[in-house]
Design an enzyme around this catalytic site. Structure first.
Site, short mmCIF file in Angstrom:
data_model
loop_
_atom_site.label_atom_id
_atom_site.label_comp_id
_atom_site.label_asym_id
_atom_site.label_seq_id
_atom_site.Cartn_x
_atom_site.Cartn_y
_atom_site.Cartn_z
N ARG A 88 0.90 -1.16 0.00
CA ARG A 88 0.00 0.00 0.00
C ARG A 88 0.94 1.21 0.00
O ARG A 88 1.84 1.29 0.82
CB ARG A 88 -0.89 -0.03 1.24
CG ARG A 88 -1.61 -1.38 1.38
CD ARG A 88 -2.95 -1.25 2.05
NE ARG A 88 -3.57 -2.56 2.25
CZ ARG A 88 -4.58 -3.03 1.54
NH1 ARG A 88 -5.10 -2.33 0.57
NH2 ARG A 88 -5.10 -4.21 1.80
N SER A 121 -6.58 0.82 -6.04
CA SER A 121 -5.43 0.75 -6.96
C SER A 121 -5.83 1.22 -8.35
O SER A 121 -5.09 1.91 -9.05
CB SER A 121 -4.92 -0.69 -7.07
OG SER A 121 -4.81 -1.25 -5.79
N ILE A 165 -10.25 -10.58 -2.92
CA ILE A 165 -10.98 -11.78 -2.48
C ILE A 165 -12.42 -11.45 -2.08
O ILE A 165 -13.25 -12.33 -1.99
CB ILE A 165 -10.26 -12.52 -1.32
CG1 ILE A 165 -10.24 -11.67 -0.06
CG2 ILE A 165 -8.88 -12.97 -1.73
CD1 ILE A 165 -9.91 -12.45 1.19
N ASP A 166 -12.72 -10.16 -1.84
CA ASP A 166 -14.07 -9.80 -1.38
C ASP A 166 -15.13 -9.82 -2.47
O ASP A 166 -16.31 -9.75 -2.17
CB ASP A 166 -14.06 -8.36 -0.80
CG ASP A 166 -13.27 -8.28 0.48
OD1 ASP A 166 -13.03 -9.33 1.08
OD2 ASP A 166 -12.90 -7.16 0.88
N ARG A 201 -22.34 -28.53 19.15
CA ARG A 201 -21.95 -27.14 19.40
C ARG A 201 -22.55 -26.18 18.37
O ARG A 201 -22.96 -26.58 17.29
CB ARG A 201 -20.43 -27.00 19.33
CG ARG A 201 -19.75 -27.49 20.59
CD ARG A 201 -18.31 -27.03 20.67
NE ARG A 201 -17.76 -27.45 21.95
CZ ARG A 201 -16.62 -28.11 22.10
NH1 ARG A 201 -15.89 -28.39 21.06
NH2 ARG A 201 -16.19 -28.45 23.29
#
Length: 782
Positions: A88, A121, A165-166, A201
């Protein structure tokens, strides 16, 4: 009539320089994109440069910008993350930083940039492009470049590929890395389910997606989660009680575990965060269930890219180079993307604006609009999830007393069970009584038909094979008994999930309608076969899982060769006469050649492949991979090809062969197959409901039209119902394949990326499409 097609041979990159960089968060598949850009660039005669460490490397210059060679991208395809580094970069946000970056590019003659990253980007790249001529003027004035250099490099062309990836970028169906991230999530969920089952669970899982709920939504669909929370659709007031009621209802229904999936950006109606701990405390307080939290974190970014991401990234990379070659001064910066299975180009800033509008709509609590802006695919995922997760009986058919039977036909394919579960639950929701037929048409004529309830299909989504049982038996010989069973159980509609036998079976049932009125009911087929050889559909349930099995095995095989050097592997894949698995598997695994029935080959081709590999062994890449479809040739068998390569390669390379066999049919279904199976079966069931209503006359269902026996297939960008009778002309019945197959257009890509000179029709490329604003409901997308 003149031929208006465009071919790659007529496009030249001579004299052009292309810079490729990855920026922002890493995503699996970025390396495959870099590899494709480098190889396609070199193939057309351009120079290609790596820009290491994203924009930071462009600003710093020096060794960060290096010319790439063909060999320098070898072995990248199967590696996750990005080999050329990403960072970044604060400097690039300043005018000074962009000035330094412009100087570094001009010094190397780079005026074409291929940027792989997220919306930040790509926005940065567009700003850089807009400022370019001003930056060059400044450089001329300060004496850092000549007026002549400024003239030569006067235009900067930019093409973007979305690596995120989102899957949070509007204008693209899938971004590079999303499918691999889903693979990681589903691997974890499948593992957690076994331990949760043991202890009864409840698990609360947090997945990535600060502003976008795609990963949470699709993984919830793919594992049959009890509850999902995403930023685009905050739960309604009183959701806490609803959720607890749903969890306890599922426990009462003999379900030993609960899974709740939360996107990290999940919010309530007041834009307050909903955290995993908040949910855990709620479940413990209200229900007293043993509850655990798992935060997946960066696991989702890691690991090897899935077959889908490698193919997506390779196609995008090649398309990006074409877009740069064809760019003219007036061309806006564009993004290459996939829509359905079509590669398209869309204006970069239109996508960015739309993406920012989603966030704005969410901030202003216009959530319905945010979902629409995300696109058709996202909206359909959400609708399918709601359809499957809540039993509701306020339908048009209050206990319709229609009986619908579901069966699997043909060989097992991963994802069949997800499709059956989806069909059963949607059918029950629509008010029908659902029947399951065991062992295909064989079980049908033997009367192995029983009612199946909502709870009976719990946990089916992630199971491989066919839990109903499936056989290749065709119905024609037993048509009388089948008609009799239809009458005994009063079956009013049929849903057949299977491969080529299911297609033939549906035709036989339709042909027998004239003799048996019991068969005059709505019938629909959903394609499920690893071979992907069904006319009327570009994709079948199970093919993606098989591709991943082939790709994983090829990766391991290539790795074993890296130690021994100078080794060529010959690998036989399944598919009958259909070369889909060999071709697309070859593209995903980086094969040197793939022999298939659809593209005839002779001894001269085999000879030139051997010579090509001999040349390759002289470089630093000392291994080869050759795929062969099981029925590509009667005489050039796997043994023959292995022996020929062994003899011809003596002293240069040695050979090994591998028959992959039934491992391609087994295993847990991939996220894509689970999702595809779930959505396509839900749509088929809704069609059945519509047809039952249409054909219900005087107390009975009677359907004898062509369009009451259909195949539901994916065509280019949409799911389409097609009467099976009309598909006859599109079918080669002897070889059990469609006469025309879209994926044959991908074969030249595999050859180009393996350094073969070939002809490649690029007429399909090059159309710039504009983003369409969301319209009223359109449910044909998947």
């Amino acid at each position: 009539m003149p031929d208006s097609r465009k071919f790659i041979e007529n496009l030249s990159g001579a004299g052009k320089s292309i810079g490729v960089l990855t920026s922002g968060g890493d995503a699996q598949g970025m390396n495959a994109a870099v590899r494709a850009v480098v190889r396609m660039g070199i193939y057309v005669g351009a120079k290609v440069y790596f820009v290491h460490e994203g924009y930071q490397g462009m600003v710093d210059g020096g060794d960060n910008i290096k010319e790439a060679s063909w060999e320098s991208v070898s072995s990248m395809l199967q590696v996750g993350g990005t080999v050329i580094g990403s960072a970044r970069c604060k400097d690039f946000r300043t005018h000074e930083g962009r000035l330094r970056a412009a100087l570094n590019l001009v010094q190397r003659g780079i005026t074409n940039l291929c940027v792989i990253g997220g919306d930040g980007s790509l926005t940065g790249a567009n700003l850089f492009r807009e400022e370019w001529s001003g930056l060059l003027d400044e450089l001329v004035q300060s004496g850092q470049i000549t007026e002549e250099a400024s003239q030569t490099h006067s235009m900067l062309h930019i093409v973007g590929m979305v690596g995120s990836i989102d899957n949070d970028f509007c204008g693209t169906d899938m971004t590079i890395g999303t499918d691999s991230a889903l693979h990681r999530i589903i691997e974890v969920v499948d593992a957690i389910m076994t331990t949760a089952q043991s202890h009864q669970r409840t698990f609360v899982l947090e997945v990535m997606g600060r502003h976008c709920g795609y990963l949470a939504l699709v993984s919830a669909l793919a594992c049959g989660a009890d509850w999902v929370l995403i930023p685009e659709m905050p739960p309604k007031e009183g959701w806490e009680e609803q959720m607890c009621h749903k969890l306890s209802e599922n426990r009462a229904d003999k379900k030993r575990l609960n899974i709740i999936i939360v996107a990290e950006g999940a919010i309530d109606h007041n834009n307050k965060p909903i955290t995993t701990d908040l949910i855990k405390d709620l479940v413990v307080r209200c229900l007293g269930f043993d509850t655990r939290v798992t935060i997946l974190g960066h696991v989702q970014r890691g690991g090897t890219p899935s077959a889908f991401d490698r193919i997506l990234a390779s196609r995008m990379g090649v398309e990006a180079v074409l877009a740069l070659l064809e760019a003219s001064p007036g061309t806006p910066a564009c993004v290459v993307s996939l829509c359905g299975n079509q590669a398209v180009r869309v204006p970069l800033m239109e996508c960015v604006q739309m993406t920012q509008e989603v966030q704005k709509a969410m901030d202003e609590k216009r959530f319905e609009e945010a979902v629409k802006l995300r696109g058709r695919s996202f909206e359909n995922n959400l609708n399918t999830y709601y359809l499957l997760s809540h039993r509701k009986f306020d339908t048009e058919f209050p206990n319709s007393s229609f009986n619908v039977a579901v069966l699997n036909v043909g060989a097992p394919a991963a994802g069949m069970n997800a499709a059956v579960r989806s069909a059963i639950r949607v059918g029950i929701t629509e008010g029908h009584t659902m029947f399951a037929v065991s062992d295909g048409f064989e079980g049908f004529y033997r009367g192995q038909i029983k009612e199946i309830k909502w709870g009976d299909v719990g946990g089916w989504t992630g199971q491989g094979g066919s839990l109903l049982g499936t056989k290749r038996t065709l119905p024609a010989k037993h048509i009388d008994k089948i008609a009799e069973q239809m009458s005994i159980h009063n079956i009013n509609a049929l849903l057949v999930i299977g491969g080529f036998e299911a297609y033939l079976g549906l035709m036989e049932l339709q042909a027998a309608r004239s003799k048996h009125t019991e068969l005059c009911v709505p019938m629909v087929m959903v394609p499920a076969t690893v071979s992907n050889n069904i006319p009327g559909s570009d994709l079948s349930i199970g093919a993606d899982t098989a591709l991943n099995a082939i790709t994983d095995t090829c990766d391991r095989i290539k790795q074993s060769a890296s130690g021994t050097k100078r080794r060529v592997f010959i690998i036989e894949t399944m598919g009958g006469y259909c070369g889909y698995l060999a071709t697309v598997g070859g593209l995903a695994a980086g094969a040197d050649a793939a022999y298939i029935y659809e593209e005839p080959f002779d001894i001269r081709d085999l000879q030139s492949n051997v010579e090509h590999l001999t040349e390759k062994m002289k470089t630093s890449i000392q291994r080869g991979l050759v795929l062969r479809n099981e029925n590509c040739s009667e005489n050039y068998t796997t043994d023959f090809i292995y022996q020929l390569y062994t003899e011809e390669g003596k002293g240069v390379f040695d050979c090994r062969k591998n028959v992959l066999g039934h491992m391609q049919q087994g295993g847990a279904p991939s996220p894509f197959d689970r999702n595809f199976g779930t959505k396509i079966a839900a749509k088929a069931m809704q069609w059945i409901s519509k047809k039952l209503k249409e054909f219900y006359r005087e107390g009975r269902v009677f359907a004898n039209t062509e369009d009451s026996a259909c195949l539901l297939g994916m065509r280019r960008r949409a799911l389409v119902f097609q009467p099976v009778v009309q598909l006859k002309d599109e079918t080669d019945f002897i070889h059990r394949i469609p006469k025309e197959q879209w994926w044959l257009r991908l074969r030249p890509l595999m050859k180009i990326l393996a350094k073969y000179k070939t002809s490649y029709d690029v007429s399909d490329a090059g159309q710039l499409e504009h983003i369409v604003r969301p319209r009223a409901k359109d449910s044909s997308a998947i």
